[in-house]
Structures are given as structure tokens and as C-alpha cells.
Design an enzyme around this catalytic site. Structure first.
Site, PDB file in Angstrom:
ATOM      1  N   HIS A   1       0.835  -1.204   0.000  1.00  0.00           N
ATOM      2  CA  HIS A   1       0.000   0.000   0.000  1.00  0.00           C
ATOM      3  C   HIS A   1       0.868   1.251   0.000  1.00  0.00           C
ATOM      4  O   HIS A   1       1.997   1.236   0.489  1.00  0.00           O
ATOM      5  CB  HIS A   1      -0.934  -0.021   1.210  1.00  0.00           C
ATOM      6  CG  HIS A   1      -1.847  -1.201   1.211  1.00  0.00           C
ATOM      7  ND1 HIS A   1      -2.984  -1.263   0.439  1.00  0.00           N
ATOM      8  CD2 HIS A   1      -1.765  -2.393   1.848  1.00  0.00           C
ATOM      9  CE1 HIS A   1      -3.575  -2.429   0.627  1.00  0.00           C
ATOM     10  NE2 HIS A   1      -2.850  -3.138   1.471  1.00  0.00           N
TER      11      HIS A   1
ATOM     12  N   THR B   1      11.366  -9.877   5.007  1.00  0.00           N
ATOM     13  CA  THR B   1      11.270  -8.527   4.471  1.00  0.00           C
ATOM     14  C   THR B   1      12.249  -8.258   3.340  1.00  0.00           C
ATOM     15  O   THR B   1      12.156  -7.233   2.682  1.00  0.00           O
ATOM     16  CB  THR B   1      11.531  -7.488   5.579  1.00  0.00           C
ATOM     17  OG1 THR B   1      12.854  -7.680   6.091  1.00  0.00           O
ATOM     18  CG2 THR B   1      10.512  -7.625   6.707  1.00  0.00           C
TER      19      THR B   1
END
Length: 184
Positions: A114, A164
Site C-alpha cells: 500500500h 522482508t
């Protein structure tokens, strides 16, 4: 002017609140529901309608119910991929899983990132980043793989880890964020 789907598929910022994308998701959710509702005698099999939706469905794939994906056509699963119960693949971009890879229960793979800008985020803007998982990878239960990550062949992702960044072939990573450790 490109549609939101075209922007999503091109890796550009797009709005996920879109009629065409809603229709595609609804169709996929119906197919996933059919897969998740198969009788116990079919446990682990892939419903033919779901396999037909995938970009690639190799031989001997097992997806334990419940399973969830968003679009399906962005999933590329090679032979002998196994996903235990509760796996979620948010495939707004291509997700490629190599042959012989196993997911523990509740593994999540996310492709949507996002917008970091709060106004854009509130408007539904995001970008889709592909995830690649090599052959013979073991992803432990409740691990989360974030957008844009590649995991090399023969790697191990420890249970509960949050991946990540890229994982080299043969590495073992654990923790949040996942970090390399020596293999036993």
C-alpha cells in the site's frame, strides 16, 4: 488510459477499489470456496476449477483447505508444491513457487504494498510486487513473506518469521525481521 488491472499487472501504482478487479476477486473467491468445500475424501487435492485458474499448476500439488488466493491467475506452482492448512496468497502480482517447496500451516505471501502516503492509501492506491520462491524451500508455519521478496532454492524460513528481504539459496532465516542463522 490504462485500466486499474493493467496498471496492477504492469507493476504501477493502481487503485484496488475497482469494478473490474472486484469482479475478478469475486469469481476467484467462488472458485476458492468450492476448493475449500470439497469432501474430506478429497482433502489436499486441488479442485479442477482452481487448478485451471492458476498461471501454472504442476503435477502432484496439494493445497490443504482452507486455502485462499485473490486472483489465482498470478499463481505459478511447480510440481510437488505442498501448502498446509490456512495458507493465504495475496497474488496481486506473480507468485512463483518452485518444485518440491513446502509451506507449513498459516503461511502468508503478500504482493500488494500500500502507498506510504496516507491520502493515497485511503484512496486505495497500492503497487503489486512479485514474489519468487525457489525449489525445495521449506517455509515454516505462520511465516509471512512480504512484497517483492525472492527466496532462493533449498532455503528454510523458520516458523513465525517475517521475510522482508531476499533470502539467498540454501540459507536459513528466522525472526522478525527474518535474519540468517547457521544451519544445524
Amino acid at each position: 488510459m490504462a485500466s486499474e488491472r493493467e496498471k496492477m499487472e504492469a507493476g504501477l501504482m493502481y487503485c484496488c477499489v475497482d469494478d473490474e478487479l472486484d469482479r475478478l476477486r469475486s469469481r476467484t473467491y467462488e472458485i476458492v470456496h468450492g476448493h475449500n468445500s470439497m469432501p474430506p475424501s478429497k482433502r489436499g487435492d486441488v479442485a479442477p476449477e482452481l487448478a485451471a485458474l492458476f498461471g501454472l499448476a504442476g503435477d502432484n500439488i496439494r493445497l490443504e483447505a482452507p486455502f485462499h488466493c485473490v486472483y489465482g491467475y498470478n499463481l505459478f506452482l511447480e510440481e510437488r508444491v505442498y501448502m498446509n492448512v490456512g495458507c493465504v496468497i495475496l497474488d496481486t502480482a506473480r507468485v512463483h513457487v518452485g518444485a518440491g517447496t513446502m509451506f507449513g500451516p498459516g503461511v502468508h505471501v503478500y504482493c500488494a504494498e500500500h502507498s506510504k502516503d496516507p491520502v493515497e492509501r485511503a484512496a486505495g492506491l497500492e503497487v503489486a510486487k512479485p514474489v519468487t520462491i525457489g525449489e525445495n524451500v521449506w517455509v515454516g508455519g505462520r511465516a509471512v513473506i512480504l512484497p517483492g521478496v525472492s527466496i532462493g532454492a533449498n532455503a528454510i524460513v523458520g516458523a513465525g518469521s517475517v521475510v522482508t528481504r531476499d533470502v539467498p539459496p540454501g540459507a536459513t532465516v528466522v525472526g522478525n525481521p527474518a535474519r540468517a542463522v547457521a544451519r544445524d
